[in-house]
Design a protein around this motif. Structure first.
Motif, mmCIF file in Angstrom:
data_model
loop_
_atom_site.group_PDB
_atom_site.id
_atom_site.type_symbol
_atom_site.label_atom_id
_atom_site.label_comp_id
_atom_site.label_asym_id
_atom_site.label_seq_id
_atom_site.Cartn_x
_atom_site.Cartn_y
_atom_site.Cartn_z
ATOM 1 N N GLY A 128 43.996 -19.204 -1.549
ATOM 2 C CA GLY A 128 44.450 -17.812 -1.539
ATOM 3 C C GLY A 128 43.906 -17.012 -0.391
ATOM 4 O O GLY A 128 44.116 -15.804 -0.321
ATOM 5 N N ARG B 208 48.357 -6.770 -1.469
ATOM 6 C CA ARG B 208 47.022 -6.857 -0.851
ATOM 7 C C ARG B 208 47.121 -7.392 0.568
ATOM 8 O O ARG B 208 48.078 -8.071 0.939
ATOM 9 N N LYS C 277 45.821 -19.150 4.327
ATOM 10 C CA LYS C 277 46.002 -20.230 5.302
ATOM 11 C C LYS C 277 47.486 -20.559 5.468
ATOM 12 O O LYS C 277 48.000 -20.607 6.588
ATOM 13 N N SER C 278 48.168 -20.744 4.301
ATOM 14 C CA SER C 278 49.608 -21.046 4.386
ATOM 15 C C SER C 278 50.362 -19.883 5.012
ATOM 16 O O SER C 278 51.296 -20.083 5.795
ATOM 17 N N VAL C 279 49.907 -18.670 4.689
ATOM 18 C CA VAL C 279 50.565 -17.496 5.250
ATOM 19 C C VAL C 279 50.468 -17.513 6.773
ATOM 20 O O VAL C 279 51.441 -17.227 7.476
#
Ligand SMILES: Nc1ncnc2c1ncn2[C@@H]1O[C@H](COP(=O)(O)OP(=O)(O)O)[C@@H](O)[C@H]1O
Ligand SMILES: [Mg+2]
Lengths: 248, 255, 295
Positions: free
Chosen positions: B37, B14, B40-42
């Motif tokens: 999900g 996705r 943010k971390s990405v």
């Protein structure tokens, strides 16, 4: 198939990088990491190695001894056990045990680090994970595998002597005379060469599988299992090839 | 300082980041909020090239981090400190060794000097006594503070915080907030903070960005942020009982 | 002292102790396993062979059945192989020495057998180049012997062959004993004369035994080993006697030609050895050594 080639490729790159960083990890400041791995590789495995080596020697002596007894040649267990231990069983049994215990632990540790972002943390700190994690393990394996193999050989030969003495009536001196008559230095050193190769194989496979871990705890389990399976297969093939090379 | 240019990223089938562009100024504290999900971390990981964009690029200063390799990538990364969501401490090293690791691996400082600096950073996060402990012996909040101490040991220009206060008690949370503010005001550090905690976000942020559905739906100062018309932001604010009344964006007292 | 430092020190001690012990053991084993013992003096012997039939470095060296050393090296030269052995004691070769490569079992493996020669023979000078006898391939020998036996049994020709040989042998012996005139020079020398007489009696005994021994032969045929040897002997004797009987002219030449005379002398010795050996049912190797050595 493509995956196999790719994995082999990345594993080889990792191995080369690890070799290149050896001087760094051997410097005074980082030597201690190598020492720690040496400790884990050798000393912690000595218990299980002792038991396995002893019984390998005993089984070898008993089986060959019972056959040889039919021809009244029991005294040849000395050379049978020694030559087989030095050439094949010593390096091979040691490698299997170390792969199953130390190798799988390496894979599990590095795998856990991968899934819990510890590897990523090292990368962000610009600390090369290969240098910091693989090099000490590889060095420890290269240095300790031959030593542990010598230990296995000694214990195995002693185990054979014990069985020879108690079950087959071969005196210890006759056993040793026979052993030294037929075993050569070449047997010992080819065995040690093998054990170094096996050490490199175990460290490479374990670390590579660890870094390739995905999907949390399940992935760690898979990496561990694959490490044991793959290193066994590679050890067997390489062992055969080395034997082929030196004993045509 | 850090600029996202049309960054696309697909993960696990996705779209996580969908054509994102924004810029973080030097010396500011940029807060990213959003649902779990949301990516943010990405986005943080793109700034240090733990992830590479499928399309677009991320610039750090003049350098394109998304294409850097080897030495150059190391140089860019050395400008960053990264506090991971899970702290990511090495389990077999003591707290002291964990915090000192970057110094021991990357510099020639003597062991005593490393020791001194480590104790200094641990004091900043109120963990002087944990020096000899192993990470396994610490609580989650303490581990996160050790992670923070490690992130700041090399005096980086940019610090990325991934949920620095989640799982911490309110008092410790405010200590961390104060620390982030102090680093910014005293050392001029640029900070990027990912958090769910709007109280914290409003207290430390110079600008707040809302990440939703792969897009930055709002980037605004704390004052403007609470008055935003965006329905997701409204929902977020209501869920944390924050009203548009009151004066946000003030720095809490440095302790 | 910090906890981690204490742990390090105990780790260092353990790893160090382990390495030290193992390296000590390695040195010990290396010394045991190498053939050289640094505390003992070794004597080297170099022998040249035409063919070593798979003799290997490290194979044992026996002196009249006693293990006295090992093969140190094998160097392939132009048309020979130089075998060097280290021995625990010096060996003094005498005339008539034998150095052979003997198969230690049907399954393979060789050893070097040294026989210094008869005790009363003169010693050879130190720097003599020693030559070994060609080895026997046990399996080849056995196979061909068995095949030959099978063949002759099938054709029922064994007895005919033997009889034919006997006739030839008789001819030779008669020629020799009667041939005073022809072999005048040969018989001038006592040694040759004695040898010839010996050969004659030996041959006579053999032929007598064989021709009267219809029953004995039957028994012999039951035992494989003896039978094989007999078969081999038959073949060898046949070729010997054939050459000798056709060589009426050759014998004539003997008188004139010194070289041939020398060879004949050697031949006599070989034949005698062969017959002696046969009477003692010695190993088949002797026969082949005549076969190759004499012709
Ligand atoms: N390595 C990965 N592989 C597949 N999917 C990932 C990966 N990392 C993150 N994702 C997905 O990307 C989305 C954003 O994750 P993340 O940025 O961690 O969320 P959060 O905003 O809570 O930090 C999640 O749906 C997650 O499942
Ligand atoms: Mg996150």
């Amino acid at each position: 198939m493509l995956l196999l080639f790719r994995n082999t490729g990345t594993a080889m790159c990792m191995l080369l990088e690890a070799f290149r960083d050896m001087p760094f990890m051997l410097s005074r400041r980082h030597r201690h990491d190598v020492l720690h791995q040496q400790f884990l590789t050798a000393i912690k495995s000595l218990g299980v190695i002792t038991v396995v080596a002893l019984f390998t020697g005993m089984i070898l002596a008993l089986q060959t001894g019972l056959e040889l007894r039919r021809f009244g040649q029991e005294v040849y267990i000395g050379s049978a056990v020694t030559v087989v231990m030095l050439r094949e069983m010593g390096p091979f049994m040691t490698a299997l045990i170390i792969a199953a215990s130390v190798g799988s632990a390496m894979a599990a540790q590095i795998g856990t680090m991968t899934v819990s972002e510890e590897i990523a943390a090292l990368e962000v700190m610009a600390i090369k994970p290969v240098r910091y994690l693989v090099t000490p393990r590889l060095l420890a394996m290269i240095m300790m595998m031959p030593l542990v193999t010598i230990y296995t050989n000694i214990i195995g030969v002693v185990g054979g002597a014990v069985v020879g003495h108690t079950q087959l009536g071969v005196s210890i001196t006759a056993y040793m005379d026979n052993a030294t008559q037929f075993a050569e230095n070449k047997d010992l050193y080819v065995g040690l060469l093998k054990s170094i190769l096996f050490g490199i194989i175990i460290a490479t496979v374990a670390c590579h599988q660890g870094f390739a871990t995905t999907q949390g705890a399940v992935g760690v389990g898979q990496a561990t299992r694959r490490t044991v399976v793959v290193s066994f297969l590679v050890i067997l093939t390489v062992g055969y090839m080395v034997t082929r090379l030196f004993y045509q | 300082m850090i600029r996202f240019e049309h960054v696309h990223k697909r993960l696990g089938g996705r779209v996580v980041l969908d054509d994102i562009s924004f810029e973080i100024e030097a010396g500011e504290t940029f807060v990213i909020v959003g649902a779990s999900g949301a990516g943010k971390s990405v986005s943080l990981k793109h700034m240090v090239r733990l992830l590479t964009p499928d399309a677009g690029r991320v610039m750090v200063g003049d350098a394109c981090v998304s294409q850097a390799r080897g030495e150059r990538l190391d140089h860019i990364r050395e400008r960053f400190g990264f506090l991971f969501q899970s702290a990511a401490l090495l389990q077999w090293l003591t707290v002291g060794d964990n915090v000192g690791l970057p110094l021991r691996m990357k510099t020639d400082l003597s062991d005593d000097e490393v020791d001194r600096q480590v104790r200094d950073r641990l004091a900043m996060v109120n963990l002087q006594d944990a020096f000899e402990k192993l990470p396994g012996e610490l609580s989650g909040g303490m581990r996160k503070r050790v992670g923070l101490a490690r992130a700041i040991i090399t005096d980086p220009e940019i610090i990325l915080y991934d949920e620095p206060t989640s799982g911490l008690d309110p008092v410790t949370s405010r200590t961390i907030d104060r620390l982030i503010n102090r680093l910014r005001s005293e050392l001029g550090v640029t900070s990027v903070v990912v958090t769910h905690d709007l109280h914290s976000a409003l207290a430390i942020g110079s600008r707040i960005a809302m990440l939703h559905d792969g897009k930055m739906v709002e980037i605004a100062t704390p004052d403007d942020f609470v008055r935003s018309r965006n329905e997701f932001i409204q929902g977020f604010l209501e869920a944390q009982y924050i009203t548009t009344q009151g004066n946000w964006g003030q720095t809490p007292e440095a302790s | 002292m910090k906890r981690s430092q204490l742990r390090d020190i105990s780790m260092e001690v353990m790893v160090g102790a382990f390495m030290f012990m193992i390296l000590l053991a390695l040195g010990f084993f290396t010394i045991i396993l190498s053939y050289e013992n640094i505390f003992r003096q070794y004597h080297e012997v170099t022998v040249k062979f035409d063919h070593v039939s798979g003799l290997r470095q490290g194979d044992n060296v026996f002196l009249r059945g006693v293990m006295i050393g090992r093969v140190r090296s094998l160097i392939v030269e132009n048309d020979r192989v130089e075998v060097t052995a280290s021995l625990q004691r010096p060996v003094n070769m005498r005339e008539g020495y034998r150095i052979e490569i003997i198969p230690s079992s049907v399954l393979g493996g060789q050893y070097l057998s040294i026989d210094e020669g008869p005790p009363d023979a003169p010693a050879l000078p130190e720097d003599t180049v020693l030559y070994g006898r060609p080895p026997v391939d046990l399996i080849d020998e056995a196979t061909s012997a068995v095949q030959a036996v099978r063949q002759s049994l099938d054709e029922g020709e064994v007895l005919h062959n033997l009889e034919a040989i006997m006739a030839q042998v008789n001819t030779i012996t008669h020629q020799l004993s009667a041939g005073e005139g022809t072999l005048g020079r040969l018989l001038m020398e006592d040694e040759v004369y004695n040898e010839l007489a010996q050969v004659t009696t030996n041959l006579r005994t053999v032929s007598e035994q064989l021709s009267t021994g219809q029953g004995t032969l039957g028994r012999l045929l039951m035992e494989d080993d003896v039978y094989n040897e007999l078969e081999q002997l038959t073949a060898n004797l046949r070729s010997v006697s054939e050459q000798m009987s056709t060589g009426q002219g050759t014998l004539g030449k003997l008188i004139a030609d010194d070289e041939l005379y020398e060879e004949a002398q050697l031949l006599m010795r070989e034949v005698r050895a062969a017959i002696d050996d046969f009477r003692e049912t010695a190993p088949i190797t002797t026969f082949t050594s005549i076969f190759f050595g004499a012709f």
